[in-house]
Design a protein around this motif. Structure first.
Motif: not given
Length: 345
Positions: A6, A335-341
């Motif tokens: 991340k 989901k996590e990748c979307m939140e991390l751009n």
């Protein structure tokens, strides 16, 4: 188990449309330069091969190939290729390619045992290439010459990307650094192989680690290799084993090294027998590929694979290979990748 790096404050430098255009330009430009540097002609490659012929790449020997029965051939089993390391050598012979020339192709594979993350996907796409050599070429200096030619194509491609997108500044050093895996162990004895790769890649920017597959002085391997394609036991003039290696670069986005290519001078009969014996795999000598090698109907060769999606990830300064290629990812990772751009295709 999946693993996600991340990067703090990550923001893509390109939008989706720019990214797709960049992928196309990189792939077209790099393969043209690779073909020119190594004198390779493009050929068509299979997605799957028959099981039990010794043609499929065994990688580390534990990865499961995707297999399926063929109805029209009496339910005989076929396997999706892991790579084309052995198939290419057969093709060199069948096409009658002369020394100093070779072939390249688009290799697409499915590897269900991959641990998914920023750099690993179920879907593998790479340029697989193979070139005919002579007995005199079977040495480390020739290996380095070929690596330098591939690296020259990489340098030119990075500059092409910079011309297209000036916000992407070049990272690659002018020259690639060579080091043997045993020398790397002596340099960083307190680190594991991945730690050693990160340390040397961060120091030099681009590195080729020679000698992958054989045991080092600590009794362990730097990394695994199948015993029947790369030659990792023949000694060089300094008494170090291995005529193969991995090409790595330092990635500023992920703050770690990335392996872009694995390649090497392939086994001759002596190296094949020695490496199969070490692994206790002499039974493979009864397979189609191995019989062809032992009866001198296959040429001496050098070859390797260059990751297409990884190369694009590096050049376009992306944080996840899913920003480059379409694949299957765990819902939680998406989901996590979307939140991390890091929007996954």
């Amino acid at each position: 188990m999946s693993y996600l790096i991340k990067p703090k404050g990550y923001k893509p430098l390109l939008d989706l449309k720019q990214t797709e255009l960049g992928i196309k330009q990189i792939k077209d430009f790099f393969q043209m330069n690779l073909s020119s540097e190594l004198r390779l002609r493009r050929v068509t490659a299979p997605l799957f091969v028959l099981k039990g012929m010794g043609i499929n790449d065994d990688l580390n020997g534990i990865e499961r190939p995707v297999a399926f029965p063929i109805k029209d051939m009496g339910e005989v089993s076929a396997e999706v290729v892991h790579s084309l390391a052995k198939w290419k050598r057969l093709t060199l012979a069948d096409y009658g390619i002369e020394p100093g020339y070779g072939i390249y192709t688009d290799m697409n594979a499915i590897r269900p045992d991959e641990e998914m993350g920023n750099l690993h996907s179920l879907y593998v796409d790479q340029w697989d290439w193979e070139r005919v050599i002579t007995t005199e070429d079977r040495n480390v200096e020739f290996l380095k010459e070929i690596v330098n030619r591939i690296y020259a194509a990489m340098i030119r491609t990075e500059y092409m990307v910079y011309e297209m997108y000036p916000q992407i500044k070049p990272w690659l050093p002018a020259k690639i650094h060579f080091i043997h895996s045993e020398e790397l162990l002596q340099l960083y004895p307190e680190l594991d192989p991945k730690g050693r790769e990160d340390a040397i890649a961060k120091k030099y920017g681009a590195v080729f680690i020679i000698g992958i597959g054989g045991k080092l002085s600590n009794g362990k391997k730097h990394d695994g290799r199948a015993p029947d394609y790369d030659d990792y036991t023949t000694l060089d003039s300094n008494g170090l084993a291995g005529l193969n290696g991995d090409l790595l670069v330092w990635d500023e986005v992920l703050q770690r090294s990335i392996e872009l290519s694995s390649m090497g001078i392939r086994v001759d009969k002596d190296a094949l027998l020695k490496q199969l014996k070490e692994k206790g795999e002499e039974a493979r000598l009864e397979l189609y590929f191995h019989k062809r090698l032992m009866n001198d109907s296959l040429p001496l060769s050098i070859g390797g694979g260059i990751g297409q999606s990884r190369l694009c990830l590096f050049y376009l300064r992306k944080a996840h290979i899913g920003e480059i290629q379409a694949s299957i990812w765990p819902d939680e990772m998406r989901k996590e990748c979307m939140e991390l751009n890091m929007p996954l295709i």
